[in-house]
Design an enzyme around this catalytic site. Structure first.
Site, PDB file in Angstrom:
ATOM      1  CG  ASN A   1      40.217  43.412  33.736  1.00 43.94           C
ATOM      2  OD1 ASN A   1      39.413  44.053  33.054  1.00 43.94           O
ATOM      3  ND2 ASN A   1      39.848  42.728  34.798  1.00 43.94           N
TER       4      ASN A   1
ATOM      5  CB  CYS B   1      36.482  40.412  33.758  1.00 46.09           C
ATOM      6  SG  CYS B   1      36.926  38.773  34.383  1.00 46.09           S
TER       7      CYS B   1
ATOM      8  CD  GLU C   1      36.718  43.883  35.997  1.00 48.17           C
ATOM      9  OE1 GLU C   1      37.194  43.360  37.021  1.00 48.17           O
ATOM     10  OE2 GLU C   1      36.755  43.324  34.885  1.00 48.17           O
TER      11      GLU C   1
END
Length: 565
Positions: A256, A258, A260
């Site tokens: 995604n 970020c 994670e």
């Protein structure tokens, strides 16, 4: 239902509340507790109480969902098909999801490369780049998008450098983020010094053959210059996919915004994740409570709210609703890890910190699994998980959570702090940040003076120059750039053993870092089982500004740009 919070609210947090949420924190927490309690008064009371104690933080989309302006979802992950119809549909879907308030990622592995009949991926990515300036997240900030591409894609070399400012502007995508899906096979080729084929996903033909090591070095060089691309160890991620989803033939194709979230995507399936974070700074207060169980139930209620409300806002959420309803994955993470260690005077890059992170996250995982099993008995298994006795396919993911940490006055996520005193820049402006535990320790030594704090800021947040400070405390308050990055990776790997998804893992290197060490640390992340690497931060070596002068003359406050990634 309202209540006063029992932790101090900083001026920066107060400004954020006023500007974006229009409410005092206690009232906001009361409203959220009611909204996401699933109609259970006891759960609502606990959520309100635990939030007001500063034991956990809601994600920004959940916080803003009380205004009705968006959906309580942080992440949308989209598969990009290899057809004109699919590409057009992808553009439409990402626009609507961005307007609904979520960060968007696109997985481009299957889109064919350039040929006599195709322009490849880069021009299509350029249209997405323009969309991010036009279709704002939740109508309050510019949209955010991360593109992921396979390490074997024919467009990869141009993709790696698409965020560098030189070259044809029509093929640059400065508004996008990007990540590379790196396979185990590629990493083994790097280690053996072998060649690597870039293969067209449509025809299967080899478009180019390159040196694996030279390609690896090019990726690291670009990360060192720009902070990106993210590295996504795709085989490691797929090994951790829930077995029920594997049995359905699903697979992870990227991460995604970020790095994670690790959930499957497909032509008919847009992955969704809602987030919240426990506050590890206050771990000693909540470790014997049912906090984790309450948050798993709360996040399951958030998923249900999305499933119920999203179709009413736009039909373009159909794939996301299908995925959310089918697997009900959530992302419970953490913040305040650096502050927890400082509170107990434990160096971040120590073996004790590695040991503790394993103990803490093992406990969080156990509590989360108990909670999802209890929810399955109470509410039923998710449709994709029949026979597994759980309500949610995936439970844990550690996001960056900077805004959530700011509201609680703690350190973000599970990463070390960039300094003990610095000017903190966020979307509500610039504020001075002073480490409260260093202040505690300086007071005990008679060193809590303006001159000492000014010297810390002038030394980029470092305390290593303070002769009167014991070596034991100098180790506790190392900046992120002063730490051994291999220990940070080993700590993350220990944590990863208990995370069904991933963590936004940043690395920190000074300008002029040894290239061999840089490569070794990145390879260690892959070898030790980390699922990915987020930003590579570099320290530009500039000095900070006088923090107490800035306090006296706020109109002269400058933003600290010492550390750039």
């Amino acid at each position: 239902m309202t209540s006063a919070v029992s932790f101090p609210i900083t001026s920066q947090a107060s400004d954020m509340l006023s500007k974006f949420y229009g409410s005092d924190l206690g009232s906001l927490y009361g409203t959220l507790a009611e909204k996401y309690s699933g109609g259970k008064p006891e759960l609502a009371e606990k959520l309100r109480d635990y939030a007001c104690k500063g034991w956990f933080g809601y994600s920004s989309p959940i916080l803003t969902s009380v205004t009705g302006s968006g959906l309580p979802i942080s992440c949308f992950l989209l598969y990009v098909p290899d057809t004109i119809e699919g590409l057009v549909d992808h553009t439409s879907e990402l626009r609507w999801l961005s307007v609904m308030g979520g960060g968007v990622a696109g997985h481009w592995d299957d889109v064919r490369g350039p040929s006599a009949k195709s322009c490849g991926t880069i021009p299509f990515l350029h249209t997405v780049d323009a969309d991010m300036s036009a279709y704002w997240q939740g109508k309050v900030r510019r949209g955010s998008y991360a593109a992921y591409m396979s390490i074997s894609h024919p467009d990869l070399i141009e993709f790696i450098t698409m965020r560098t400012p030189t070259g044809d502007v029509n093929r640059k995508n400065l508004n996008l983020h990007h990540g590379v899906n790196i396979t185990d096979t590629f990493m083994r080729c790097v280690e053996r010094g072998e060649n690597w084929d870039l293969v067209d996903p449509k025809s299967g033909a080899v478009a180019h053959t390159v040196s694996a090591r030279e390609l690896w070095e090019r990726i690291l060089e670009t990360r060192f210059r720009t902070g990106e691309p993210y590295l996504n160890f795709i085989d490691t991620a797929n090994r951790g996919l829930h077995p029920a989803l594997k049995r359905k033939g699903l697979k992870i194709r990227g991460s995604n915004l970020c790095n994670e979230i690790h959930l499957p995507t497909a032509a008919d399936r847009t992955a969704v994740c809602c987030l919240s974070s426990v506050n590890l700074e206050r771990y000693d207060e909540w470790r014997e409570t049912d906090l984790v169980e309450c948050l798993v139930e709360m996040l399951d209620n958030v998923i249900q709210t999305f499933v119920d409300e999203a179709p009413l806002k736009t039909p373009h959420t159909a794939r996301a609703v299908r995925s959310a309803a089918g697997e009900r994955s959530i992302g419970l993470g953490a913040m305040g890890w650096a502050r927890y260690l400082q509170k107990h005077r434990i160096p971040f890059d120590s073996e004790e910190a590695v040991r503790l992170t394993g103990i803490i996250f093992r406990g969080i995982k156990s509590a989360a699994v108990r909670a999802t099993r209890a929810l399955a008995k109470e509410r039923g298994e998710a449709p994709d998980l029949t026979g597994y006795g759980v309500r949610n396919a995936h439970l844990l993911a550690v996001a960056p959570n900077a805004n959530s940490a700011l509201l609680l006055g703690t350190s973000p996520s599970v990463e070390p702090e960039i300094g003990a005193a610095y000017v903190h820049r966020t979307r509500v402006g610039s504020h001075q940040a002073v480490n409260p535990y260093l202040k505690r320790d300086l007071e005990s030594l008679g060193l809590d003076t303006e001159e000492v704090w000014d010297s810390i800021v002038s030394n980029k947040g470092s305390v290593q120059h303070i002769a009167a400070l014991p070596d034991s405390l100098k180790k506790v308050y190392k900046t992120s750039f002063e730490m051994d990055q291999r220990v940070i990776v080993r700590q993350a790997a220990e944590r990863q053993r208990h995370l069904c998804q991933g963590q936004s893992l940043n690395l920190f290197f000074p300008i002029g870092a040894d290239k061999t060490n840089l490569s070794d640390v990145h390879r260690l992340a892959w070898k030790s089982g980390c699922k990915g690497l987020y930003y590579l931060r570099t320290c530009a070596g500039r000095t900070g500004h006088k923090i107490f002068e800035a306090k006296k003359n706020p109109e002269k406050t400058e933003e600290c740009t010492a550390c750039q990634g």
